[in-house]
Scaffold this motif. Sequence first.
Motif, PDB file in Angstrom:
ATOM      1  N   LEU A 285      10.723   7.612  21.230  1.00 30.16           N
ATOM      2  CA  LEU A 285      10.289   8.049  22.480  1.00 30.16           C
ATOM      3  C   LEU A 285      11.662   8.102  23.571  1.00 30.16           C
ATOM      4  N   LEU A 286      11.378   7.307  23.730  1.00 25.65           N
ATOM      5  CA  LEU A 286      12.520   6.359  25.535  1.00 25.65           C
ATOM      6  C   LEU A 286      14.065   6.808  24.631  1.00 25.65           C
ATOM      7  N   TYR A 287      13.994   6.145  23.284  1.00 26.18           N
ATOM      8  CA  TYR A 287      15.457   5.410  23.108  1.00 26.18           C
ATOM      9  C   TYR A 287      16.146   7.477  23.025  1.00 26.18           C
ATOM     10  N   LEU A 288      15.182   7.707  22.143  1.00 27.27           N
ATOM     11  CA  LEU A 288      15.814   9.134  21.736  1.00 27.27           C
ATOM     12  C   LEU A 288      16.599  10.203  22.549  1.00 27.27           C
ATOM     13  N   PHE A 289      14.941  10.576  23.355  1.00 24.82           N
ATOM     14  CA  PHE A 289      14.969  11.450  24.466  1.00 24.82           C
ATOM     15  C   PHE A 289      16.379  10.555  25.706  1.00 24.82           C
ATOM     16  N   ILE A 290      15.583   9.611  26.548  1.00 24.44           N
ATOM     17  CA  ILE A 290      16.810   9.372  27.460  1.00 24.44           C
ATOM     18  C   ILE A 290      17.829   8.415  26.558  1.00 24.44           C
ATOM     19  N   ASP A 291      18.104   6.735  26.170  1.00 18.86           N
ATOM     20  CA  ASP A 291      18.790   6.647  25.829  1.00 18.86           C
ATOM     21  C   ASP A 291      20.341   7.640  25.115  1.00 18.86           C
ATOM     22  N   VAL A 292      19.683   7.841  23.839  1.00 22.16           N
ATOM     23  CA  VAL A 292      21.395   8.731  23.106  1.00 22.16           C
ATOM     24  C   VAL A 292      21.359  10.261  23.742  1.00 22.16           C
TER      25      VAL A 292
END
Length: 389
Positions: free
Chosen positions: A27-34
């Motif tokens: 969730l963090l990777y998809l919405f924040i890091d990308v």
Amino acid sequence: MRKGFLDSAIFQQELKATKLFLFFYFLLYLFIDVIFAQIVDLFDGGQWTWIESSLLVSECLLQVALLIAAYVLLKKGKPRLIKYVFLISYIVFSTLSDMIIYYQLDETLNRGGIIELFFILFSPIFVNRRFYWFACSACLAKYLYMGMIFQTTEVLIPLGIIIVLTVISYILLMRFITYVDAIGSSYSSQLEAVVKGAVASLELKDRYTKGHSDRVAAYSVIIAKELQKFSQHELNIFYYSCLLHDVGKVQIPDHILCKEGPLTKEEYEIIQTHPAIGADTMESIEGLVMNFEVIRYHHERWDGQGYPEGLVRDETPLLARITSIADAFDAMTSIRSYRHALPPEEAYRRIVEQSGKQFDPALVHVFQRCFPKIIEHYQTCNPHFPETI
């Protein structure tokens, strides 16, 4: 060693924590890091270079590979490895990508910070000191390494944030560990009380077995320790299992169990049912599953002439083979309704003679090595021992 009730509960909690970890990680990777990072770049009027595009594609491929790895590890029942695989993969990739961007595009060293902070803040949920220190050390090492390589002070801010969150995470971790230890201690105390209650019931039924279960458990743990294959927790569970090795005799009629003289063929067949009865009883009680194989198979023989299943050689579980030697030694050195106790040296000689027949020859060698410790415990239980030999 078979997982007991407490081990199974811990495994299930680890599984739940791992699934929660995976959910928030992606969730963090998809919405924040990308998504968020790229939207900010577009609004700032930035244009992706081929380096940034290549890194983004590589990062997406890495996440797909990690997702597949997590699925495989979950299927194999190894959820504990997932967090290490994800952390190592992410730290290595983010270090390389940050260094490339800093060197080639002259940007600041702040890429991937949210995910790294997630690893630190989420680590206490696993109640695992090793992973906590590994996660914190890896994140700190990343920025220390880049700071030394590029001789820049830009790493001081992320380092400061990581140190502060490391302290907060440590406080949370210690609180979690305190609660878990309290629950484990309470469980062990209750389990020991139940086990000793069952043993006391058996000893009331057969006065000749009084103390037998305690001694067999003690001798068995001495032999198991000599192997250096088991943790202290596993030895504790083994000890409880040995205490219950004869619990099935509660179902044996008194006139057979306490008979003075040789048993008839029919009576001996009834006696032979006690391992299976005891194991079935313990297996049906969720909190006392432990390694019930000790109860079921402690009368099996190396040559296949034992009972209840006639297992041959190492078909019998290792801990049951250990218990078999300890049980035989104590039976020979204890008073029975049909004979006097044998001196420990005679019992020792008979066990060695049965190496490769009744007993596992490798374990007989272990028994010989730790025999002084066994004698020491025997002497504690029989204070007049020096006067009788």
